[in-house]
Design an enzyme around this catalytic site. Structure first.
Site, PDB file in Angstrom:
ATOM      1  N   GLU A 130       6.296   5.896   4.479  1.00 43.99           N
ATOM      2  CA  GLU A 130       5.353   6.129   3.389  1.00 43.99           C
ATOM      3  C   GLU A 130       5.220   7.625   3.080  1.00 43.99           C
ATOM      4  O   GLU A 130       4.124   8.159   2.924  1.00 43.99           O
ATOM      5  CB  GLU A 130       3.990   5.504   3.713  1.00 43.99           C
ATOM      6  CG  GLU A 130       4.032   3.981   3.754  1.00 43.99           C
ATOM      7  CD  GLU A 130       2.668   3.338   3.835  1.00 43.99           C
ATOM      8  OE1 GLU A 130       2.441   2.316   3.168  1.00 43.99           O
ATOM      9  OE2 GLU A 130       1.807   3.864   4.585  1.00 43.99           O
TER      10      GLU A 130
ATOM     11  N   GLU B  81       6.463  -3.819   4.217  1.00 43.18           N
ATOM     12  CA  GLU B  81       5.150  -3.916   4.859  1.00 43.18           C
ATOM     13  C   GLU B  81       4.285  -4.794   3.968  1.00 43.18           C
ATOM     14  O   GLU B  81       3.649  -4.312   3.038  1.00 43.18           O
ATOM     15  CB  GLU B  81       4.486  -2.546   5.033  1.00 43.18           C
ATOM     16  CG  GLU B  81       4.933  -1.771   6.227  1.00 43.18           C
ATOM     17  CD  GLU B  81       3.998  -0.592   6.529  1.00 43.18           C
ATOM     18  OE1 GLU B  81       2.784  -0.697   6.238  1.00 43.18           O
ATOM     19  OE2 GLU B  81       4.507   0.414   7.039  1.00 43.18           O
TER      20      GLU B  81
END
Length: 585
Positions: A158, A234
């Site tokens: 991320e 995710e």
């Protein structure tokens, strides 16, 4: 040997389209003797892949000191996945977030505050190079084209939410490739345009992280990843818990319906989490977005398998959805029986500060050192100074990270907490000694405060005059449980603040158990020397998970607690099931 590649619209396994149906299991949050059970249950739910992060800070606790045995035996974990006929995704970071202390980054990296964090800074990159070289020695031989289970490796984590250093991502990619990685490389970011753009580079396949509105978010991802397969690597099927908050849950039915919609787009998925496990050994992280919030010991995550590895309603709802999109085994997990129950009386066996100063090396310092200035990986740092103040006075510190017990002449007179932004306390007259017991409650795992120092930042003053002439000791979790028991008091009705207490019990078998700590205050618990984690009466969780393999059915088992506040009852109980606290209405 098989090959795993990225095609025009699909992942390809030996040239044929393949949908990745994955679930996250962090090997470092699960007892090694439970790995096979958790992996097998993932397969029985209909998954074909298991994903895991890799915590750099556990594998390299000191520069050059590599650990890959026991709970950190990644080779064994990946081979167990292979034995179950499943594939694997490895996410080595170096930053992993994961609500894990310091986001998985070693604290020793930041003893020098000028070292760069998640950017192309020479000292940071040199350390990463050493880490990735050692790690990929484990992963590369277990890639699918070598007969192993590994089909994907992720670069960073991320990153688009943190930075935009393209040189950093390119350098990481080169390190991973140069180490022998041949499988496709991916990145993951939240489906925001600037995050997807800043978090990836050419040669890396973009995936997305989210937990709802799947069809909409897949459309956004496709705009930034116009070719190849779509994937939510995710898919947040629950959420983590923080101390003092509710136990987070999500609707199994609503989550399953959204998963169905996601799979209906043809996308691949990694469920975050399939099984969350536990933050054993004081490894929980923390968030600080204006207020410091340490993560709880449980990492249950309201996942399809609960903290103890038992299927939840979400497991069965997801299994039903997966059966629409893939072949699901006929076999199902067995129903778990209630755990053994019982009571463990606790006896105070010593003062924590007295035992620490008697057994640990004592450093003399002019002023109060921070953790980085004395021992970066400590969990507790204790400072004491000889002092005489005939009248009341005001103690002030620059900043508390994260909690400090203030003790005057052997009596705790108050607690300063980071979350309260408390920096001052009125002291009674001091005739002999001022003692400060500082606790690291979990290092920030997300955002700009990664790598920050711990302790009493900015020194200590009394009535605006600096206090000098200190003695300091530092301890990690193993140091605390190894302290000698100096007292042999009779059974007590309560446990005073800053006291070590212990009790023994027999276990008729090695089944998992649940330790109800609701009668205690705040502290840490160990069974047979293994750190179960933190407890805190503010909740939400009321039980600590005890893996059965820790127990000795043939002999005596020892429970040790460090009670930091005050426990109103000197007894704990084993109960039949998890109790993770109240949920939000």
């Amino acid at each position: 040997m098989s090959r795993f590649t990225i095609g025009e619209r699909d992942f390809l396994l030996d040239g044929a389209p393949f949908r990745v149906l994955s679930g996250a299991i962090h090997y470092f949050r699960v007892h090694p003797d439970h790995w096979r059970d958790r992996i097998r249950k993932a397969r029985l739910m209909g998954l074909n892949t298991v994903e895991t992060y890799v915590p750099w800070n556990l594998h390299e606790p000191r520069p050059g000191a590599w650990v890959d045995s026991g709970a950190l035996d990644l080779d064994r974990f990946l081979r167990t996945i292979n034995d179950e006929g499943m594939h694997a995704i490895v996410r080595p970071g170096p930053y992993i977030c994961a609500e894990f202390t310091n986001g998985g980054l070693p604290t020793w990296l930041f003893k020098d505050p000028t070292v760069g964090v998640r950017r192309n800074e020479p000292r940071f990159m040199e350390a990463i190079g050493t880490y990735l070289a050692r790690l990929m020695d484990i992963v590369v031989p277990l890639q699918i084209d070598n007969g192993g289970p590994v089909i994907l490796v992720q670069v960073e984590n991320e990153y688009g939410a943190y930075g935009d250093d393209a040189y950093y991502l390119d350098a990481l990619t080169a390190m991973v490739r140069d180490a022998g990685t041949t499988v496709p490389l991916t990145t993951v970011d939240q489906p925001q345009p600037h995050m997807l753009e800043n978090g990836s580079r050419p040669g890396l396949h973009r995936t997305a992280s989210f937990g709802s509105r799947s069809v909409e978010r897949m459309r956004t991802l496709r705009l930034h990843q116009p070719t190849g397969p779509l994937m939510s690597s995710e898919y947040w099927d629950g959420w983590f818990d923080s101390w003092g908050m509710y136990h987070h849950t999500t609707s199994a039915e609503e989550s399953a319906a959204d998963l169905d919609a996601l799979l209906g787009t043809g996308a691949s998925v990694n469920l975050y989490m399939f099984h969350g496990g536990t933050n054993f050994g004081l490894t929980n992280g923390a968030n600080d977005r204006g207020m410091y919030q340490p993560i709880a010991t449980t990492y249950d995550y309201d996942a399809p398998l609960d903290e103890a590895g038992h299927p939840t309603a979400k497991y069965w709802a997801y299994r039903e959805v997966l059966a629409k999109h893939t072949m699901v085994p006929d076999e199902v997990p067995e129903t778990a029986e209630p755990a053994p129950t019982g009571e463990v009386p606790l006896t105070p066996v010593g003062s924590f500060p007295q035992a620490a100063f008697a057994a640990m090396p004592v450093a003399a310092t002019h002023s109060v050192p921070t953790f980085a200035e004395t021992r970066d990986d400590a969990v507790f740092v204790l400072h004491r100074t000889r002092l005489q103040r005939p009248s009341a006075s005001v103690l002030t510190v620059g900043e508390v990270r994260d909690r400090v017990h203030v003790v005057v002449d052997g009596n705790c007179v108050g607690v300063l907490q980071r979350e309260d932004r408390a920096t001052a306390l009125t002291l009674p007259p001091v005739t002999r000694e001022l003692l400060l017991v500082v606790e690291d409650q979990g290092r920030v795992n997300y955002g700009p405060r990664l790598g920050e120092d711990k302790g009493l930042i900015g020194g200590v003053r009394i009535d605006d005059t600096p206090v000098t002439g200190w003695e300091t000791v530092t301890l990690d979790a193993d140091d605390v449980v190894g302290l000698p028991h100096t007292d042999t008091h009779a059974q007590s009705r309560s446990i005073p603040a800053l006291t070590i207490a212990a009790g023994t019990f027999e276990a008729e078998d090695a089944r998992d158990r649940f330790l109800d700590v609701s009668a205690l205050g705040k502290g840490v618990a160990w069974i047979n020397g293994f750190c179960l984690g933190r407890y805190w009466s503010r909740g939400p969780q009321r039980t600590l998970f005890v893996p059965g393999p820790l127990l000795d059915p043939a002999g005596e088992n020892t429970l040790v607690v460090l009670e930091l506040d005050t426990a109103p009852a000197a007894v704990v109980r084993f109960v039949a099931d998890l109790d993770l606290g109240p949920v939000e209405d």
